[in-house]
Design an enzyme around this catalytic site. Structure first.
Site, PDB file in Angstrom:
ATOM      1  N   CYS A 102       2.133   3.976  -4.959  1.00  0.00           N
ATOM      2  CA  CYS A 102       3.122   3.119  -5.624  1.00  0.00           C
ATOM      3  C   CYS A 102       3.786   3.859  -6.775  1.00  0.00           C
ATOM      4  O   CYS A 102       4.976   3.687  -7.040  1.00  0.00           O
ATOM      5  CB  CYS A 102       2.482   1.827  -6.093  1.00  0.00           C
ATOM      6  SG  CYS A 102       1.083   2.041  -7.188  1.00  0.00           S
ATOM      7  N   HIS A 357      -0.791  -1.052 -10.797  1.00  0.00           N
ATOM      8  CA  HIS A 357       0.258  -0.966  -9.799  1.00  0.00           C
ATOM      9  C   HIS A 357       1.567  -0.621 -10.513  1.00  0.00           C
ATOM     10  O   HIS A 357       1.835  -1.109 -11.611  1.00  0.00           O
ATOM     11  CB  HIS A 357       0.369  -2.319  -9.085  1.00  0.00           C
ATOM     12  CG  HIS A 357       1.538  -2.414  -8.168  1.00  0.00           C
ATOM     13  ND1 HIS A 357       1.578  -1.737  -6.966  1.00  0.00           N
ATOM     14  CD2 HIS A 357       2.697  -3.099  -8.264  1.00  0.00           C
ATOM     15  CE1 HIS A 357       2.732  -2.013  -6.366  1.00  0.00           C
ATOM     16  NE2 HIS A 357       3.407  -2.831  -7.131  1.00  0.00           N
TER      17      HIS A 357
END
Lengths: 412, 1070
Positions: A102, A357
């Site tokens: 990510c 994230h």
């Protein structure tokens, strides 16, 4: 959704161990696909987007591209294969997460949505051999860009680029720090570009120039040093560990002269001893694409690192002349006049320092619309959503802006 | 199918986009049309995966279906073309995609997606057009944005659920194949079949992995968007909280919660759904997992983040819907009184709960009390916990309503009363802030947490209204300025208030009390008063200057709150309708009135009296500068008996002018008085005139008199106008009552028939006639009383009829005026004689009264002259003070003065008016006794109060009789002083007349008088009634329906048959 949890199955398959399917023909297939799709859907792209009346902006862009096209053809005849017409619009296409990517995905989006960067990227020299191609980061980035823009898929997989990066010690399945990865990536791109002209252009696009001053407080002798930076690493706490309120405050704090006393004293050649120094930094040049790194972490007794998620608003438009004092800059009028920025992208992090994230909010330069890139999911958002990354003192796991990318309003 | 149908229903502009889409697409629209349902049912996205056999399968299915359809088509013309098109399409498709079925899958997937996008656009546009039609109130941009985002969120959630279900299917398929085909341990690498199986397994796993990542990414995105949404809601909630705070201060704002509740509930629902989905994902991972399983790494993170979101949402969704307030002071919440009931209510805006789980809410007061010395501690007496109620109707929501709470102060041993005893704290009781905290144990869907919310700080008082007022000031200050809504230490260092903010809050006070805020001019005046200069936006006012200091002996707030109280009680309507100018400085007032007609007036609040209202009018003398006059402010005490509009209507000014008049003619700027105020006049009982009434109606009016040397200061008296004879019962004539009352009455009398002014003609008339009533007693009786009496008698037609002779002396009236001139000397005389200060007045009155009377025995004209006595009064200026002194303990001295002059006339009338005396304050009593004789006055002098008392007062009259002997003497004394022949003559006459009268009087005894009056009054009333009837035509107000005739019975007065009934003709008054 089963009421009774089934016995845990742990399939052990060859390919999966490496995080992706092992396909014998993958390499070749992949390439041909890219080329094929590039040609075919390039055609489609043109005719099939009736709802998108070409704006002036885009037309200009198109012409620009044509020029580039000619330029490239004359410069490097080996390019036509990878050159598609499709990327007239820097469309928002997702990137599949192929294992803790990510962070990489977010950064790639920031790079590839930046038309100033892609303009440079498109001119690269294609490596002659397959093995070189495989390991050439800029080339792989370009391929990925093509892939993203040529197909009409909502997301593509950056597997080739990831594989390529892993040969340069940028491993998958590791949580990266976006700021570090940004530097790594940028340096890889720069290093692997053959064309010095492009390297210069790339450097110009990203490099911040500052002048460091060290003044001895006793003999007033001054040492100057010019240095280049890719990011402005801004503290979010002031010297007393108080939370800074805005990005502007952080900038001021960053450029605030610091006294080096006590065990921080430096050796002065003229005094011939350790003396207190005043350390200050003056801004000399700001690039087209300015990357600001918010140091949203705090070391507690040098062992624990924890994240600072307090609210830190950043403006949509940033004028350095309004933030910095005369003493804090060392530049000409024309240079300073260009120090007016508007926000282009935000790389936001949610979670803790251990696990988290990344996603990217990017304002498309061609459409002037905000998109949020969460790996393969992309959606159009608004400035209000971006504001959500200011941070929130009540939320430890919420999104907070980590990298801010500002774009010069009037490119020089 | 559904999608294609919807596409076909699109508006033209959007349909055009669809046509363009297909014009360029490799898939002809004909194919899309004829296989619509099938195409939409397939998972093309999945088929786009590289190497997926799915794509090939789909492609061939499509071709087969096309064949099928071709075969089923008939031979019609239309079909012919369709057949042709389809056949061509089939050929083209096969040629183009035979080798690349994935591309075909990709193409279709994209087309479908594109269609959906156009659909969304079209439908959004359609809604945009349809939206204005329904009568929903226009929503702000922010509201629309929230609605839109909520809708998007739910759509995205549904998509995530779909994706999840797809994932489930994939996983099941993989699981099955894996169990069937994968045989580890056996070396079957040589078996090409097995290799193929493993390869396909590998692909399936790959696919599964991708789908998992896809779902995770979707969840990330969803969570990110929900953060924005929650941020929005929080902002809205914050705005609501500010609104609530303002509304507590009286601002007219909308504090309804239903919209917020709907939003919070919708988002809460979505987030809980997401939580379920995450848990389900976790279960999937339990069944199948592998190295680098994204679910393993990401789900816990996602769940932590989501839980945090939910906690944050729920925490903020727990709000105090109703701040603590006592039911009897609903407009002043947050001020509680110990031992009084109050209520407060909290609500959970996320209307989600588990019916099987009871949620307990509890309240605590001052859970973390500030560590201030002397901070009082309280207990909540009633039950402090309650089950959260979930009303069945969706509108009720989740509320915990504490209805009947009471507080009791904790007695701290050793500290005596506890409140502010030996350990007195630094803060006053009304600056001590307390908090009630609600807690709620929330549980839903496996999420358990303790929710908490606090009321705004409130003040706890123990008793008086005074505390209520200053407590409210604290609440105002806090809610206006505190940056922290829970700061209990606010008043340790109260910040100053910026004037603009304060102005707004003050305006709300008026708005909430009387539905009209303060205008810019009002605020300007207040600012000048407070800040001493023109307000600038930066001006600030300190707390102590607002609520504590005050030059006038009361603080600014006390003053303002006094006005608020007055408005609330008496002037609501006038204020609301803007008839009260209210806050006008004297300077400003003059500026406003200067250019207006004489008689233009404005109503404003007194700056020197707590809770006072007054009116100021302008007079333009023939020469000189305009004069502004204001009446002594009316407070709630006065207004309780007579409403302001009525005061204005009936207001009389006794001045040096001849005729008492209402100086209030035009309401500023130029509205005629009655036009402005008639809607507010109290209702009159209008009855048929023929109907006999037992009583006359009574009516209160206010009168001021003014004395020349007092320049522009005005005085004011309360005139008890008798309307109801009943009140006056004691008085033979209603007028009598009037007289005692005050000068007002006097005025009336004087001006009575002659004046006949609308002002209070009723009263006047009565008076005029009353003498007639008295007639029975006989002029003789009257005569003894004094000149004043005589005058009265003279005025009354009855007297004329009976004894012209008597009156004759009066008839010389015309010559009397000189007498007036004499008065100065008279004053000295009196002073000497009485030793009291009032005498002067008496003198003045007498001269004039006499003169008048004499002149116009029967004629009104003469009577009118009487009121003019003011001139006399002016002379008496010096004496005035004296009077005042006397009155010191009593009412307002001025009143006394005025009364006397005129009152005398009146008194005379009511020879036996002792009853009247009783009614009146001491001053009046004095007056009555004083009426004629110096002797009387002397008596009065010292013991005003004694006179006042009913009993003694009643007796007093008798002394009067005695005094009469004195009186002549007094008069005699006067005579020489007067130096005027006329005067002497007059006196002589008087003496003559007096003699007989005196006798009569002497015969009367207090005991006799009283009873007689009681019974006799009725009779008088009767007569009066009759006379009133006569007067009616002139005065619409006078006759009262209640005035019924009494049977003519014998009485002190009636016995005397000498007097025929009175006849007053209209002409008499001309």
């Amino acid at each position: 959704m089963c009421a009774v949890p089934a016995p845990r199955v742990r399939p052990r398959l060859r390919g999966v161990a490496e995080g992706r399917p092992r396909l014998q023909t993958r390499e070749s297939f992949c390439h041909s696909t890219v080329l094929l799709m590039g040609q075919r859907s390039g055609r489609q792209e043109r005719s099939k987007k009736p709802e998108m009346s070409l704006s002036e902006n885009m037309k200009a862009e198109e012409e620009d591209d044509r020029e580039e096209n000619k330029e490239l053809k004359t410069k490097d005849q080996r390019l036509p294969l990878v050159f598609g017409v499709a990327d007239l619009k820097n469309g928002a296409v997702g990137l599949y997460n192929i294992g803790q990517t990510c962070c990489l995905n977010s950064l790639l989006q920031v790079f590839l949505m930046n038309i100033h960067f892609t303009r440079i990227l498109r001119r690269i020299t294609v490596p002659p051999y397959a093995s070189l191609k495989r390991n050439n980061v800029p080339y792989q980035m370009l391929l990925l860009l093509e892939k993203m823009q040529s197909g009409k898929q909502k997301a593509v997989s950056p597997i080739d680029l990831a594989m390529c990066l892993s040969t340069h010690r940028v491993n998958m399945f590791i949580q990266h720090d976006a700021a570090q990865l940004f530097l790594t990536l940028w340096n890889l791109v720069k290093r692997q570009m053959k064309d010095q002209d492009l390297v210069t252009k790339l450097s110009d696009l990203y490099t911040i120039c500052v002048q460091e001053h060290l003044a001895c407080q006793i003999c007033s002798s001054e040492m100057k040093r010019n240095s280049n930076m890719l990011t402005l690493p801004l503290p979010v706490l002031d010297s007393n560990s108080h939370m800074l309120k805005t990005l502007e405050d952080c900038l001021q704090c960053f450029f605030h002269p610091e006294e080096l006393t006590g065990h921080n004293m430096c050796f002065c050649e003229y005094c011939d001893k350790k003396t207190p120094f005043l350390q200050s930094m003056k801004l000399v040049h700001l690039p087209q694409t300015l990357t600001i790194h918010l140091k949203r972490f705090c070391f507690e007794r040098s062992t624990n690192v924890y994240k600072l998620s307090h609210c830190l608003p950043f403006p949509q438009e940033l004028d350095f002349n309004a933030v910095l004092t005369e003493q804090q800059s060392q530049a000409h009028g024309s240079e300073k006049a260009a120090w007016r920025y508007e926000i282009f992208a935000v790389v936001a992090h949610s979670g803790s320092t251990n696990s988290g994230h990344y996603c990217a909010y990017i304002r498309s330069l061609t459409e002037c619309k905000w998109y949020c890139f969460n790996d393969s999911t992309v959606c159009q958002v608004s400035w209000d959503d971006v504001k959500c990354t200011y941070g929130h003192s009540d939320l430890n796991w919420g999104q907070t802006a980590y990298l801010l990318i500002y774009m010069k309003k009037h490119p020089q | 199918m559904a999608q294609w149908q919807e596409v076909q229903n699109l508006a033209n502009t959007h349909l055009e986009q669809v046509h363009q889409l297909y014009a360029a697409a490799a898939l002809p629209m004909a194919v899309r049309q004829c296989l619509a349902a099938w195409i939409e049912d397939q998972d093309w996205l999945q088929a786009t995966e590289p190497l997926s056999s799915h794509a090939r399968m789909l492609f061939h299915s499509l071709l087969a279906l096309l064949d099928e359809r071709l075969g089923s088509l008939g031979l019609g013309d239309e079909d012919f073309m369709l057949k042709h098109n389809l056949r061509k399409a089939r050929r083209d498709l096969q040629a183009a995609f035979e080798e690349y079925p994935e591309s075909f899958a990709n193409l279709v997937a994209n087309l479908l997606q594109e269609e959906r996008r156009i659909l969304r656009l079209g439908q959004a546009g359609g809604q945009g057009e349809a939206a204005p039609a329904p009568s929903t109130p226009p929503k702000s941009d922010r509201e629309q944005e929230i609605q839109r985002r909520l809708a998007e969120f739910h759509t995205a959630l549904q998509e995530a659920e779909r994706a999840f279900r797809h994932l489930e299917d994939l996983q099941d398929a993989f699981d099955f194949c894996y169990k069937v085909h994968y045989l580890p341990g056996q070396d079957q690498t040589k078996d090409p079949e097995y290799t193929r199986q493993v390869q396909s397994l590998q692909a399936k796993l790959q696919n599964l992995d991708r789908q998992r990542r896809e779902v995770v990414a979707q969840m990330q995105q969803l969570l990110g968007r929900s953060e924005t949404l929650r941020d929005f809601l929080q902002q809205e909630l914050k705005a609501w909280q500010e609104r609530q705070q303002r509304s507590c201060l009286g601002a007219p704002v909308d504090t309804r919660l239903h919209q917020l509740e709907a939003w919070f509930t919708a988002l809460g629902e979505g987030l809980f759904q997401l939580l379920q989905l995450l848990r389900a994902l976790g279960e999937l991972q339990q069944k199948v997992t592998y190295e680098r399983d994204p679910l393993q790494a990401e789900t816990p993170l996602l769940e932590t983040r989501l839980r945090e979101q939910l906690t944050c949402l729920l925490q903020s969704a727990f709000v105090v819907e109703q701040q603590p307030s006592m039911p009897n002071t609903p407009k002043r919440p947050l001020v509680l009184r110990t031992a009084s009931k109050f209520c407060t209510r909290a609500r959970l805006l996320v209307r989600l709960h588990d019916r099987n789980h009871r949620m307990e809410a509890a309240i605590h007061i001052d859970r973390d009390p500030p560590k201030t010395r002397g901070f009082r501690k309280f207990n909540i007496l009633t039950s402090s916990s309650k089950t959260l109620l979930a009303g069945d109707s969706p509108r009720e929501g989740l509320i915990c309503d504490f209805q009947y709470l009471t507080l009791k102060e904790q007695k701290i041993s050793g500290s005596g009363k506890g409140s502010k005893g030996p350990n007195e704290g630094p803060l006053a009781v009304t600056e001590e802030l307390h908090l009630i905290t609600f807690t709620l144990a929330y549980a839903y869907c496996g999420l358990e947490m303790q929710l908490e919310t606090s009321t705004l700080p409130f003040v706890i008082i123990s008793n008086s209204n005074h505390q209520l007022s200053s407590a409210w000031a604290s609440i105002l200050w806090f809610n206006m300025l505190s940056p922290n809504p829970k700061d209990q230490q606010f008043f340790a260092t109260p910040p100053p208030a910026p004037w603009p903010r304060l102005a707004e809050v003050l305006s709300w006070q008026f708005e909430s009390v009387a539905e009209r805020g303060l205008s810019r001019e009002h605020l300007h005046m207040l600012a000048e008063k407070l800040l001493g200069s023109k307000p600038s936006p930066e001006s600030v006012l300190s707390w102590s200057k607002f609520s504590k200091d005050g030059a006038a002996g009361f603080s600014f707030w006390a003053w303002l709150d006094g006005i608020l109280g007055l408005l609330q009680e008496h002037l609501k309507k006038l204020w609301k309708d803007g008839l009260i100018l209210g806050f006008v400085s004297r300077k400003q007032e003059k500026k406003l009135l200067k250019g207006k007609r004489t008689g233009t007036f404005l109503i404003r609040f007194s700056e020197s009296v707590l809770g006072g209202v007054t009116f100021t009018w302008v007079e333009h003398p023939e020469s000189g500068r305009p004069a502004f006059r204001a009446v002594v402010p009316y407070t709630t005490v006065e207004l309780a008996s007579l409403a302001l509009p009525d005061i204005i209507r009936d207001y009389q000014l006794l001045a040096e002018e001849n005729i008492p008049e209402n100086p209030l003619l035009f309401l500023y700027p130029d509205t005629p008085r009655d036009e402005a105020f008639s809607p507010y006049y109290s209702q009159r009982q209008e009855g048929s005139l023929t109907e006999k009434k037992e009583y006359l109606n009574q009516r209160l009016i206010r009168v001021s008199s003014r004395q020349a040397n007092e320049s522009w200061q005005t005085e004011e008296e309360l005139v008890v106008a008798t309307e109801n004879l009943e009140t006056l019962q004691l008085q033979p004539s209603g007028l009598g009552s009037l007289q005692p009352t005050s000068p007002g009455t006097g005025t009336v009398v004087a001006g009575s028939p002659g004046t006949l002014q609308p002002v209070s003609p009723g009263t006047l008339q009565v008076v005029a006639r009353s003498p007639g009533t008295q007639h029975p007693r006989g002029p003789g009786t009257l005569q003894p009383v004094s000149p004043g009496v005589l005058q009265v008698v003279a005025g009354s037609p009855g007297a004329q009829h009976q004894r012209p002779g008597m009156l004759q002396p009066g008839s010389r009236g015309p010559e009397t005026p000189p007498l007036v001139q004499v008065s100065p000397g008279g004053l000295e005389m009196l002073q000497a004689g009485t030793g009291a200060r009032e005498p002067q007045l008496v003198l003045q009155l007498i001269p004039e009264g006499q003169g008048t009377l004499q002149v116009g025995p029967g004629s009104l004209g003469t009577l009118q002259v009487l009121p003019g006595g003011t001139g006399m009064l002016q002379q008496g200026g010096a004496g005035d003070r004296g009077t005042q002194q006397v009155a010191a303990g009593a009412l307002e001295p001025q009143m006394l003065l005025q009364l006397i002059p005129e009152g005398q006339g009146m008194l005379q009338v009511g020879a036996g008016d002792l009853g009247m005396l009783q009614v009146l304050p001491g001053a009046v009593g004095t007056l009555q006794s004083a009426p004629r004789t110096a002797g009387m006055l002397q008596q009065v002098g010292a013991g005003d109060q004694g006179l006042l008392q009913p009993g003694p007062g009643a007796a007093e009259p008798l002394p009067v009789a005695d005094d009469q002997g004195l009186l002549p003497a007094g008069l005699g004394d006067l005579g020489p002083m007067l130096q005027g022949q006329d005067m002497q003559e007059l006196l002589q006459f008087l003496e003559q007349d007096l003699e007989p009268g005196t006798g009569t009087l002497e015969t009367l005894e207090a005991a006799e008088l009283m009873p007689n009056m009681d019974s006799g009054l009725g009779q008088m009333d009767a007569r009066l009634g009759g006379s009133a009837a006569l007067l009616d035509p002139r005065d619409p107000f006078l006759p009262q329906p209640e005035d019924t005739a009494l049977p003519a019975t014998s009485s002190l007065f009636t016995v005397d048959a000498d007097f025929p009934p009175l006849h007053i003709d209209a002409s008499d008054f001309q």
